[in-house]
Design a protein around this motif. Structure first.
Motif, PDB file in Angstrom:
ATOM      1  N   ASP A  48       0.807  -1.221   0.000  1.00  0.00           N
ATOM      2  CA  ASP A  48       0.000   0.000   0.000  1.00  0.00           C
ATOM      3  C   ASP A  48       0.843   1.276   0.000  1.00  0.00           C
ATOM      4  O   ASP A  48       0.297   2.367   0.121  1.00  0.00           O
ATOM      5  N   ILE A  49       2.153   1.128  -0.094  1.00  0.00           N
ATOM      6  CA  ILE A  49       3.051   2.283  -0.060  1.00  0.00           C
ATOM      7  C   ILE A  49       3.486   2.612  -1.487  1.00  0.00           C
ATOM      8  O   ILE A  49       4.200   1.825  -2.111  1.00  0.00           O
ATOM      9  N   PRO A  50       3.059   3.769  -2.026  1.00  0.00           N
ATOM     10  CA  PRO A  50       3.418   4.089  -3.402  1.00  0.00           C
ATOM     11  C   PRO A  50       4.899   4.405  -3.592  1.00  0.00           C
ATOM     12  O   PRO A  50       5.503   4.000  -4.581  1.00  0.00           O
ATOM     13  N   VAL A  51       5.515   5.121  -2.644  1.00  0.00           N
ATOM     14  CA  VAL A  51       6.930   5.487  -2.730  1.00  0.00           C
ATOM     15  C   VAL A  51       7.567   5.245  -1.368  1.00  0.00           C
ATOM     16  O   VAL A  51       7.115   5.792  -0.366  1.00  0.00           O
ATOM     17  N   LEU A  52       8.599   4.430  -1.339  1.00  0.00           N
ATOM     18  CA  LEU A  52       9.311   4.143  -0.093  1.00  0.00           C
ATOM     19  C   LEU A  52      10.646   4.874  -0.128  1.00  0.00           C
ATOM     20  O   LEU A  52      11.494   4.594  -0.975  1.00  0.00           O
ATOM     21  N   ASP A  53      10.816   5.815   0.796  1.00  0.00           N
ATOM     22  CA  ASP A  53      12.052   6.600   0.844  1.00  0.00           C
ATOM     23  C   ASP A  53      13.125   5.970   1.725  1.00  0.00           C
ATOM     24  O   ASP A  53      14.309   6.259   1.560  1.00  0.00           O
ATOM     25  N   LEU A  54      12.693   5.109   2.689  1.00  0.00           N
ATOM     26  CA  LEU A  54      13.656   4.501   3.607  1.00  0.00           C
ATOM     27  C   LEU A  54      13.015   3.304   4.300  1.00  0.00           C
ATOM     28  O   LEU A  54      11.861   3.376   4.720  1.00  0.00           O
ATOM     29  N   LEU A  55      13.792   2.223   4.414  1.00  0.00           N
ATOM     30  CA  LEU A  55      13.418   1.088   5.261  1.00  0.00           C
ATOM     31  C   LEU A  55      14.329   1.134   6.476  1.00  0.00           C
ATOM     32  O   LEU A  55      15.555   1.130   6.330  1.00  0.00           O
ATOM     33  N   PHE A  56      13.725   1.181   7.661  1.00  0.00           N
ATOM     34  CA  PHE A  56      14.471   1.118   8.919  1.00  0.00           C
ATOM     35  C   PHE A  56      14.033  -0.172   9.590  1.00  0.00           C
ATOM     36  O   PHE A  56      12.868  -0.311   9.968  1.00  0.00           O
ATOM     37  N   THR A  57      14.942  -1.138   9.718  1.00  0.00           N
ATOM     38  CA  THR A  57      14.540  -2.437  10.254  1.00  0.00           C
ATOM     39  C   THR A  57      15.494  -2.968  11.310  1.00  0.00           C
ATOM     40  O   THR A  57      16.714  -2.844  11.182  1.00  0.00           O
ATOM     41  N   ASP A  58      14.888  -3.540  12.329  1.00  0.00           N
ATOM     42  CA  ASP A  58      15.640  -4.333  13.284  1.00  0.00           C
ATOM     43  C   ASP A  58      16.100  -5.579  12.531  1.00  0.00           C
ATOM     44  O   ASP A  58      15.468  -5.990  11.554  1.00  0.00           O
TER      45      ASP A  58
END
Length: 127
Positions: A48-58
């Motif tokens: 549902d995310i059209p544009v992802l600027d950053l993934l921050f993940t554990d």
């Protein structure tokens, strides 16, 4: 950024309180935040995310780990920068446009790394 759109970050952390704190810091710095408690939930939300600027993940997550999540996200969003965070995980080979930060970290560290990865961070908090 060429529009008034706020940068969007997908925050993936299984510890609820920590996830809420990270999301709050990103929101206070001008990001739109989508958060998830597992890699599987993150992948569902990514649709549902059209544009992802950053993934921050554990890195240590129940089920799929953060390394595998980042690889899967990159297969769908090849340009998305990634910040991996962990207090006790073995550092693995990083994807291009990604960085590892050890826990505990300060919010300004997260945003400086994001900026170094090319993310347009609206408001970098100062120490």
């Amino acid at each position: 950024m060429t529009s008034d759109r706020r940068p969007l970050v997908l925050v993936v952390e299984d510890e609820t309180l920590l996830r809420e704190m990270i999301a709050f810091e990103f929101e206070m710095s001008g990001f739109e935040v989508v958060d998830a408690g597992s890699a599987e939930e993150a992948l569902r939300r990514l649709k549902d995310i059209p544009v992802l600027d950053l993934l921050f993940t554990d890195i240590r997550l129940p089920g799929m780990d953060g390394w595998s999540l980042a690889t899967e996200v990159r297969s769908q969003r090849p340009d998305a920068p990634v910040i991996y965070a962990s207090g006790n995980a073995e550092r693995q080979q990083l994807l291009p446009r990604s960085e590892f930060i050890p826990k505990p970290y300060r919010p300004e560290e997260i945003f400086q790394v994001a900026a170094d990865l090319g993310v347009d961070v609206p408001n970098i908090p100062m120490e």
